[in-house]
Design an enzyme around this catalytic site. Structure first.
Site, PDB file in Angstrom:
ATOM      1  CG  HIS B  49       4.309   1.089   9.424  1.00  0.00           C
ATOM      2  ND1 HIS B  49       4.009   0.518   8.209  1.00  0.00           N
ATOM      3  CD2 HIS B  49       3.503   2.159   9.555  1.00  0.00           C
ATOM      4  CE1 HIS B  49       3.056   1.210   7.634  1.00  0.00           C
ATOM      5  NE2 HIS B  49       2.722   2.214   8.431  1.00  0.00           N
ATOM      6  CE  LYS B  91       3.262   9.379   3.631  1.00  0.00           C
ATOM      7  NZ  LYS B  91       2.875   8.047   3.908  1.00  0.00           N
ATOM      8  CD  GLU B  93       0.437   5.293   4.625  1.00  0.00           C
ATOM      9  OE1 GLU B  93       1.255   6.054   5.158  1.00  0.00           O
ATOM     10  OE2 GLU B  93      -0.760   5.259   4.922  1.00  0.00           O
ATOM     11  CG  HIS B  95      -3.204  -0.978   3.970  1.00  0.00           C
ATOM     12  ND1 HIS B  95      -4.526  -1.112   4.288  1.00  0.00           N
ATOM     13  CD2 HIS B  95      -2.595  -0.572   5.102  1.00  0.00           C
ATOM     14  CE1 HIS B  95      -4.708  -0.786   5.552  1.00  0.00           C
ATOM     15  NE2 HIS B  95      -3.556  -0.450   6.073  1.00  0.00           N
ATOM     16  CG  ASN B  96       2.554  -4.061   0.559  1.00  0.00           C
ATOM     17  OD1 ASN B  96       1.814  -3.420  -0.188  1.00  0.00           O
ATOM     18  ND2 ASN B  96       3.851  -3.845   0.646  1.00  0.00           N
ATOM     19  CD  GLN B 240      -6.353  -1.654  10.131  1.00  0.00           C
ATOM     20  OE1 GLN B 240      -5.507  -2.498   9.896  1.00  0.00           O
ATOM     21  NE2 GLN B 240      -6.192  -0.397   9.796  1.00  0.00           N
ATOM     22  CG  ASP B 268      -3.893  10.422   9.151  1.00  0.00           C
ATOM     23  OD1 ASP B 268      -2.842  11.088   9.133  1.00  0.00           O
ATOM     24  OD2 ASP B 268      -3.961   9.248   8.773  1.00  0.00           O
ATOM     25  CB  SER B 313     -10.869   2.190  14.940  1.00  0.00           C
ATOM     26  OG  SER B 313     -11.182   1.081  15.741  1.00  0.00           O
ATOM     27  N   GLY B 530       6.758   9.783   1.035  1.00  0.00           N
ATOM     28  CA  GLY B 530       7.009   8.401   0.679  1.00  0.00           C
ATOM     29  C   GLY B 530       6.681   7.468   1.812  1.00  0.00           C
ATOM     30  CG  ASN B 531       4.625   3.715   3.150  1.00  0.00           C
ATOM     31  OD1 ASN B 531       4.341   2.606   2.704  1.00  0.00           O
ATOM     32  ND2 ASN B 531       4.506   4.011   4.422  1.00  0.00           N
TER      33      ASN B 531
END
Ligand SMILES: Nc1ncnc2c1ncn2[C@@H]1O[C@H](COP(=O)(O)OP(=O)(O)O)[C@@H](O)[C@H]1O
Ligand SMILES: [Mg+2]
Lengths: 234, 736, 82, 82
Positions: B49, B91, B93, B95-96, B240, B268, B313, B530-531
């Site tokens: 990742h 962007k 991203e 979160h699968n 989370q 971030d 978090s 990208g991601n």
């Protein structure tokens, strides 16, 4: 008084997110920029109209509008209303008004338990004297967007009868060719907006500030706001 | 510093997903074995990742330059010049995995995370989109996931007040055990006020802001190894939880602070939280960082160094401030009721030093964490060659109207209203075209300029031919933007694939990146961010490969944009990119094949990138010249579906002339690329312009006032009837 | 018979709602409030007269629908067992 | 000390969530469920050692903020009184 002399104050809570939108809408109509008032203020400068905007004040936690309803600024807004000042609550603003008892009823979860963002058709009802309806033709239809999770208007049947009898219902959801049910949230008696007993406070679920021109897909919001502002200056 | 009992072994490293070679490299670079906290930091930074170790080699082949590019890949988000002194920052991203475990929170935190990537750069987010893939729809689990993900996306975006203006969704059984939830955010900033993450100025304060740190989402791999646990506190993976309310406050506070002259760099805390933010800031600045972990605001007691560094978090940021700006910054965060805590400083050492209880719990060189991160050239082969499906083998002679009804009731074609009405698509009052059109159109606040945005991918094409599929995703996004009149500028991409250690998966990845790169070059839409999401498998079965494209473009005046809804009866309907002669139609890998064909994988429609470019430009020019009043690209379902969609949106009907010979179904439902359906009041002028430009064009019918679609002389169906099927499909599937 | 299901977030799971309420209570002068957690209480009216069986059925309901066991713990109170 | 506030909708107030859960449970084969109401449970951690005073303060919190007495009833459980 002219429209540009109209002093409009918009209350901003942490989590409000339609404050800029309604500010821009009012400025478009009056050429005068409304004041944004932070919730921690304890007093309110003289205003001809106080607007409580849409959004998720305090994250909608506990109950929508509950935490905002107890913010310091709300005492000043209550005083303003007690003096006969005009107040408009839109969406989350409507929820804040019910939480503080400035308009009757409560707004609970949409019957289908889903957030609903789409256009609805409203019918203008015959009401007691109020700047928010006096310049609208009775039974006129307005198409306005809604976007909420808790817009299901509730009051005891007896109270609903009374609201109807007294002319405190401003708008109802009405049949439309728009896809989806006319009543988008299960509101009792299709109620989309109510006004206070003195006619000076309105709470409504639809967002007029999102229907200000053809680019938005319609300008009924501009029409409604303009008529209200005109009534307030006349 | 490292107590003996705390010394890690290869077994520990392996439990955290590191290989033997990687472990050896770590001990070699450190000159000793790491402790738990240090090993956790290495494993996070060297994870797929964070390090892109399987894909980096191939990502480097993508085009990233262009006169419009202000910031390419490498920062939190990419930035392009949209004119008027403004930059669009965006962007996408994934979160699968979290969304499969807890769909509401997984999707919500995905949205929160991508928004932070954008406002970290100093941009106010103005639009959200998504790309979703779910399993078979007639399945309780799928229904549960769909409703959870959709309400989670809405739950975050609606509350924070950024409109969700578009997206895409497909259903396929390969996603049964592994859904895809990709979220895209677009923001606006002044092009000379973009913030970056490289730490500067040794001695400058490092500040933690936002929400407190808890034990959320701590590196799952370590949970398996009980021996790490020196406390009895539960070490189970905690999900989370997103807090859009705090997210909104954090966004406002950061943007307010960034408007003053206080922030030197900002990052971030996303994946791997404090670890990746501190390491990336220090490494980009070529510096070091020292952090006192006892100062990190926490919401749970007794958090270990390891937990503090690996916690995910939400709603947290790390900043380096100008030396004299601390008090000014503190006042801003106090106003918004957020934590604000100086926790360390930038150093010259090039090392990451972490203090706790008065001693150092980590002291490692930052270089190896980033520069020595492994990069693999994983084994791969050649994409399988697929047979071509001849239309003659599959077409029937049922009337077009009947087939059309079936098609519009297909879950991949039916109306997405049930989904997008749960998103606030209008907040900020600048949405000129929200979900339901080709590209979304968002006005730049206070101006007449507009941003056009679309997310696209057709996994069945990618599965059949990854190179074509990779190019097609770019081409389709390009067409979607062109169809409203916007000029495409750049793309972001989200590569969702299976296990890269399998050569056939690696082949898919490489080939699609190649196709994507070719298309991006030809269409002048460089990749700016990208991601990559790999290992999307369950029980050894990979998902259909899904390299999602998010494209952003610009239109100077939003009033000149058109929609995909017919305007007036009497207008002419034409197809651009298709001559009179093309009537066979490409049915391989089409939705029509899914209905009427066998389960074999056939070659997808080929992509001609120069046609895509010239047809797209032509449509755009004619829209801006006022010669086209409605346009719709032809994609899934082909020509007849495109026409039906334009009719349904308008309530108007259409009389369509069918070709005299050839395969009627191929003509109606073939998915040949580089085509648009348009309507115009002046067909002669449009045809002449097309001829001049050397572009094929065919007039196929008229818009009519009757609410009916008519194909040829006798095949008729009412708009009401098609609408019923189109709108009814997903709601009825969701009821079960 | 009646059953009550109390559902609370697991320890360690962020409770943003509780945090916001806690802040508000402090601001309203209830400074003695140090922490707030918000849970759900589901009251079920059930045609079943055997408390043991009732509890068993309700536990099944919790696992299948009522609680999100990834982030929530539940407890069951059966009225007549009390 | 700890106090728990249970908040339920008054009789006659529509509970869309309760109704939906009831339907779902029936659909899932729990046909014995005849009615469901969804309430809130608020757990407060309070710096106050006197149970009587605690109860009194919590009642004030309920009236001021925690419950909307137009549609909700509340009850207070003080941990150490039990
Ligand atoms: N998951 C989603 N979220 C928001 N909007 C969506 C989603 N899926 C589809 N839409 C909207 O529905 C419309 C049709 O989607 P799609 O068929 O993918 O369009 P296209 O074929 O033009 O790419 C688009 O406007 C798209 O933005
Ligand atoms: Mg399209």
């Amino acid at each position: 008084m002219t429209l540009s002399a109209l002093r409009v104050a918009i209350i901003v809570f942490p989590g409000s997110n339609c404050d800029r939108d309604i500010m821009v809408a009012i400025e478009q109509l009056t050429s005068r920029r409304p004041a944004l008032v932070w919730h921690k203020e304890a007093s309110l400068e003289a205003a001809d109209l106080v607007i409580i905007p849409g959004g998720f004040s305090f994250g909608d936690y506990l109950r929508c509008g509950a935490l905002a309803g107890r913010s310091p600024i709300m005492n000043a807004v209550l005083d303003h209303a007690a003096r006969g000042g005009a107040v408009m609550g839109i969406c989350n603003g409507f929820q804040v008004l019910t939480e503080t008892g400035m308009v009757p009823g409560v707004l609970i979860r949409n019957a289908e338990l889903k957030f609903a963002c789409r256009n609805v058709r409203l019918q203008v009802c015959k009401t007691l004297a109020s700047p928010f309806t006096s310049k609208l033709a009775i039974n006129k239809n307005l198409t306005l967007p809604i976007a909420h999770n808790e817009g299901n208007y509730f009051a005891e049947p007896g109270e609903l009868d009374q609201l109807e009898g007294e002319g405190q219902i401003a708008f109802r959801y009405t049949d439309s060719s728009i896809i989806g049910k006319a009543n988008p949230n299960g509101a009792a008696r299709d109620i989309a907006g109510v006004i206070s007993r003195n006619g000076r406070v309105i709470g409504m679920m639809p967002h007029p500030e999102r229907a200000m021109s053809d680019l938005h897909g319609g300008s009924d919001g501009a029409y409604f706001l303009l008529k209200s502002l005109e009534a307030l200056v006349s | 510093m490292t107590s003996a009992s705390d010394n890690m072994t290869f077994k520990n490293a392996s439990a955290m997903g590191l290989s033997r070679d990687e472990w050896d490299l770590i001990t070699q670079r450190l000159g000793r074995v790491p402790n738990l906290c240090e090993l956790g930091i290495f494993s996070a930074m060297w994870s797929e990742h964070c390090s892109y170790k399987s894909s980096k080699k191939w990502l480097k082949t993508l085009p990233i330059d262009g006169p419009q590019v202000i910031e390419g890949p490498g920062e939190n988000a990419g930035a392009v010049d949209i004119g008027g002194g403004l930059a669009a920052i965006f962007k996408i991203e994934s979160h699968n995995h979290p969304s499969f475990i807890e769909p509401y929170q997984g999707a919500a935190t995905g949205v929160g995370g991508i928004l932070r990537d954008v406002f970290t750069m100093g941009a106010r987010p103005v639009a959200l989109l998504n790309a979703l893939r779910f399993g078979e729809v007639n399945n309780d689990r799928t229904r549960h996931l769909v409703s959870g993900v959709v309400s989670g996306i809405g739950g975050y975006g609606n509350c924070i007040g950024i409109p969700t203006v578009g997206g895409e969704v497909n259903f396929d059984k390969s996603y049964n055990g592994n859904i895809l939830v990709n979220a895209m955010a677009v923001g606006l900033a002044n092009s000379d006020r973009i913030f970056r993450s490289a730490a500067t100025g040794p001695g400058n304060p490092v500040i933690y802001v936002g929400a407190k740190t808890g034990r959320d989402g701590i590196h799952g791999a370590t949970m398996a190894s009980a021996e790490f646990s020196d406390e009895t506190e539960s070490k189970r993976p905690t999900v989370q939880v997103g807090d859009p309310f705090t997210g909104k406050l954090l966004m406002e506070a950061c943007l307010e602070l960034m408007a003053s002259d206080s922030v030197l760099s900002i990052q971030d805390m996303g994946a791997a939280g404090l670890t990746s933010s501190s390491v990336e800031m220090a490494s980009k600045g070529g510096l070091g960082m020292e952090i006192d972990l006892d100062l990190v605001p926490t919401r749970e007691g007794n958090m270990s160094a390891y937990e503090l560094m690996l916690s995910e978090s939400q709603e947290r940021m790390l900043m380096v401030l100008k030396p004299d700006a601390t008090e000014r910054a503190r006042a801003v965060f106090d106003k918004w009721d957020l934590d604000f805590m100086p926790i360390g400083q930038v150093t010259e050492t090039g090392r990451l030093v972490l203090l706790k209880n008065g001693g150092a719990v980590c002291d490692i060189p930052i270089g190896p964490l980033v520069d020595d991160a492994p990069e693999y050239d994983r084994p791969h082969g050649e994409a399988p060659s697929r047979p071509q499906l001849a239309s003659a083998e599959i077409v029937t002679d049922s009337p077009i109207s009947l087939v059309l009804k079936l098609m519009l009731g297909h879950v991949d074609l039916a109306s997405r209203r049930w989904i997008y009405e749960q998103y606030d698509s209008q907040v900020m009052a600048d949405t000129m075209a929200g979900p339901g059109g080709d590209a979304a159109l968002v006005r730049v606040h206070g101006s007449s300029r507009g941003l056009a945005i679309s997310t696209d991918c057709t996994p069945r094409y990618v599965e059949a031919d990854p190179k074509t599929g990779g190019a097609q995703a770019v081409a389709e996004a390009y067409r979607n933007l062109s169809a409203i009149g916007a000029t495409p500028l750049a793309i972001t991409n989200n590569l969702n694939f299976g296990n890269p250690e399998k050569p056939e998966i690696m082949t898919q990845l490489i080939e699609s990146v190649t196709g994507m790169g070719d298309a991006a070059r030809m269409l002048d839409t460089p990749v700016v961010s990208g991601n990559v999401s790999l290992y999307n498998e369950t029980d050894g079965n990979a998902i259909q490969p899904c390299p999602v494209i998010g494209m952003v473009g610009v239109i100077d005046n939003v009033e000149t944009a058109v929609g995909n809804s017919f305007i007036a009866a009497g207008n002419h309907i034409l197809v651009i990119g298709q001559g009179d002669g093309t009537i066979d139609g490409w049915l391989g890998a089409s939705i029509y094949q899914q209905h009427f064909g066998d389960n074999k994988i056939y070659a997808p429609p080929p992509i001609d990138l120069s046609d895509e470019r010239s047809h797209g430009s032509f449509v755009r020019q004619q829209i801006l010249a006022g010669k086209i009043n409605a346009a719709h690209d032809i994609s899934d379902g082909g020509l007849a579906v495109a026409i039906a969609e334009m009719a349904m949106k308008s309530g108007l009907g259409a009389n369509i002339t069918t070709p005299a010979s050839g395969h009627l179904h191929g003509w109606a439902f073939g998915e040949d690329q580089a085509r648009f359906v348009v309507s115009t009041a002046d067909d002669a002028a449009l045809i002449a312009a097309a001829k001049d430009a050397g572009i094929e064009i065919t007039k196929i019918g008229m818009v009519v006032a009757d609410s009916e679609l008519k194909f040829g002389d006798s095949d008729t169906i009412s708009i009401n009837e098609v609408c019923g099927v189109f709108e009814g499909c997903i709601p009825s599937l969701m009821v079960g | 018979m009646q059953a009550i299901v109390n559902i609370v977030l697991k320890d360690g799971v962020l409770d943003p709602q509780g945090r916001a309420i806690s802040h508000s209570l402090n601001d309203l002068g209830f400074s003695e409030v140090s922490d707030v957690r918000v849970g759900k209480q589901i009251l079920l009216e059930i045609d079943e007269n055997d408390p043991a069986r009732l509890r068993q059925r309700v536990a099944r309901m919790c696992e299948t629908l009522l609680a999100n066991t990834v982030i929530e713990n539940y407890s069951i109170v059966v009225a007549d067992e009390k």
